[in-house]
Design an enzyme around this catalytic site. Structure first.
Site, PDB file in Angstrom:
ATOM      1  N   ASP A 202       0.875  -1.147   0.000  1.00  0.00           N
ATOM      2  CA  ASP A 202       0.000   0.000   0.000  1.00  0.00           C
ATOM      3  C   ASP A 202       0.918   1.203   0.000  1.00  0.00           C
ATOM      4  O   ASP A 202       1.698   1.393   0.923  1.00  0.00           O
ATOM      5  CB  ASP A 202      -0.869  -0.025   1.260  1.00  0.00           C
ATOM      6  CG  ASP A 202      -1.942   1.035   1.219  1.00  0.00           C
ATOM      7  OD1 ASP A 202      -2.783   0.969   0.311  1.00  0.00           O
ATOM      8  OD2 ASP A 202      -1.921   1.930   2.077  1.00  0.00           O
ATOM      9  N   GLU A 290      -1.990  -1.180  -5.641  1.00  0.00           N
ATOM     10  CA  GLU A 290      -3.283  -0.754  -6.166  1.00  0.00           C
ATOM     11  C   GLU A 290      -3.090   0.369  -7.163  1.00  0.00           C
ATOM     12  O   GLU A 290      -2.068   1.019  -7.209  1.00  0.00           O
ATOM     13  CB  GLU A 290      -4.228  -0.343  -5.038  1.00  0.00           C
ATOM     14  CG  GLU A 290      -3.774   0.874  -4.273  1.00  0.00           C
ATOM     15  CD  GLU A 290      -4.610   1.074  -3.024  1.00  0.00           C
ATOM     16  OE1 GLU A 290      -5.818   0.840  -3.099  1.00  0.00           O
ATOM     17  OE2 GLU A 290      -4.052   1.438  -2.001  1.00  0.00           O
ATOM     18  N   ASP A 372      -3.495   0.490   6.544  1.00  0.00           N
ATOM     19  CA  ASP A 372      -2.610   0.233   5.414  1.00  0.00           C
ATOM     20  C   ASP A 372      -2.172  -1.223   5.346  1.00  0.00           C
ATOM     21  O   ASP A 372      -2.008  -1.787   4.265  1.00  0.00           O
ATOM     22  CB  ASP A 372      -1.379   1.146   5.473  1.00  0.00           C
ATOM     23  CG  ASP A 372      -1.767   2.617   5.366  1.00  0.00           C
ATOM     24  OD1 ASP A 372      -2.870   2.894   4.863  1.00  0.00           O
ATOM     25  OD2 ASP A 372      -0.970   3.476   5.790  1.00  0.00           O
TER      26      ASP A 372
END
Ligand SMILES: [Zn+2]
Length: 437
Positions: A202, A290, A372
């Protein structure tokens, strides 16, 4: 495998060289403005403009006959030629952006450049370009000292595994840099040295990076201390700057100071990201991250600060090519995949999760976890479940694509040779550079 890579060095020019650098940057700016005026003029009459090559021809004819241009010979012809090429590309990008209907900010019509209001930069596309020890040699400018050693590139040039394609010289705050675009022959392993290893990461707003790996380890890479210190100084300097009277000498001075701190922050951040991403690519075969909609997010001004501070797009790009170099892969989750809202233990998806909520607590199974880390664990799960299902939007960055890393220092110039998403993210991330860590 052949990849295009950038090597960037800070320059320590002698006073005469510094004057030559300014002169070349001025020449490039002049050529751009001259070419743009020509193009607008022609467009008014014929509804078309000149190509870069046509401008160059036109310039060659006019520079000798027009007494106003007597100074042209003081600079390398590359400075003019490459500026015409940039203009050509900017015009074409502008036309293209109107057609393909892609999201994100459109490149506007090229504008005239004003001294002091634009980036000082120029490029050499040919001629003698070399580096050795702590020096670089460029056409017309001769041999200049560099801040750090150039040995990594020099070694590659010496043993024939690298070839310099072009050199862009630019000024950030008061410092000049040269960035070589280099074609490098890289030995890419068939398989990663740690097959099966995977990590979900993340790219944080708070930390530089938060990861969860296949062994259940949590890896946290905080922003480096000098970065935080520099950011603190940046905030103070920008507050001080806003108090200065517009148009005053003090305001000009504080603007220069602000620019210097900005450059420093960007430098430290890029360096930290290089180290972190190199390390990740070496340790894990599969890295899953992501795909934040960077273009959409930067519209939120406060968040924009945080994102640009952490160099989100930059990190993504680095991971793309570095995983390719180590025989691994980067998997990019679809931007609509709710990595933060999903419980990494039971899979329940929350309807809402404010960005201020730093802890994820699941109402179904009772999991309580750092936000996270939870997101990183979900991404790891996606990596394990197979990339294809994740990449409905074509998000997988594979060696062929990601290994190709053009460098770009001028705002508004196009980024070639990649997928649309990658190019846009790069554009959103603004200027950046790579060097071989
Ligand atoms: Zn749960």
């Amino acid at each position: 495998m052949q990849v295009t890579q950038a090597y960037r060095f800070a320059l320590d020019p002698a006073p005469a060289q510094e004057r030559a650098l300014r002169s070349h940057a001025g020449a490039a700016r002049f050529a751009w403005n001259w070419g743009l005026a020509k193009c607008i003029e022609r467009y008014g009459a014929e509804k078309r403009w000149y190509s870069g090559a046509e401008l160059h021809k036109l310039w060659n004819a006019e520079k000798k006959t027009d007494p106003a241009f007597v100074w042209w010979g003081e600079n390398s012809k590359c400075a003019y030629q490459e500026a015409f090429r940039d203009l050509d590309r900017a015009l074409r990008d502008f036309v293209k952006s109107g057609k393909d209907g892609r999201k994100g900010r459109r490149p506007g019509f090229p504008r005239f450049k004003k001294r002091g209001r634009c980036r000082d930069s120029f490029r050499f596309g040919s001629g003698v370009m070399r580096c050795e020890g702590t020096t670089v040699t460029l056409p017309r400018l001769g041999t200049m000292r560099t801040h750090e050693s150039t040995r990594k590139l020099a070694r590659r040039l010496a043993n024939g595994t690298a070839r310099i394609l072009s050199a862009t010289v630019s000024r950030t705050a008061q410092r000049w840099h040269v960035s070589f675009t280099v074609e490098v022959e890289r030995g890419i392993p068939e398989r990663h040295t740690r097959p099966g290893s995977a990590i979900g990461i993340d790219l944080g707003v708070k930390t530089l990076l938060m990861g969860a790996d296949h062994n259940g380890n949590v890896i946290e890479i905080p922003g480096p201390r000098p970065l935080r210190a520099a950011l603190h100084r940046l905030r103070r300097a920008s507050r001080a700057h806003s108090r200065k009277k517009p148009g005053s000498a003090n305001r000009r001075k504080s603007a220069a100071r602000l620019a210097r701190i900005h450059a420093r922050v960007a430098g430290i951040r890029a360096d930290a990201l290089h180290k972190a991403t190199t390390d990740l690519a070496r340790r894990y075969e599969t890295v899953a991250a992501e795909d934040l909609n960077v273009a959409g997010m930067t519209r939120n001004r406060r968040l924009a600060r945080a994102i640009s501070d952490q160099g989100f797009g930059q990190a993504r790009r680095m991971l793309g090519y570095k995983t390719a170099w180590t025989g691994g892969q980067l998997i990019v989750a679809d931007r609509f995949y709710p990595s933060s809202k999903t419980c990494s233990a039971c899979g329940t998806v929350k309807a809402k999760l404010a960005l201020s909520e730093r802890t994820y607590s699941c109402g179904s199974c009772g999991l309580v976890m750092d936000r996270d880390v939870n997101a990183a664990r979900n991404l790891l799960g996606l990596a394990a479940s197979g990339a294809e299902s994740v990449n409905a939007c074509g998000g997988t960055v594979r060696p062929g694509l990601a290994g190709h890393v053009p460098v770009n220092q001028e705002p508004g110039t196009p980024h070639g040779g990649k997928t649309g998403t990658a190019a846009r993210q790069q554009a959103a991330a603004g200027q950046e550079f790579t060097h071989a860590h």
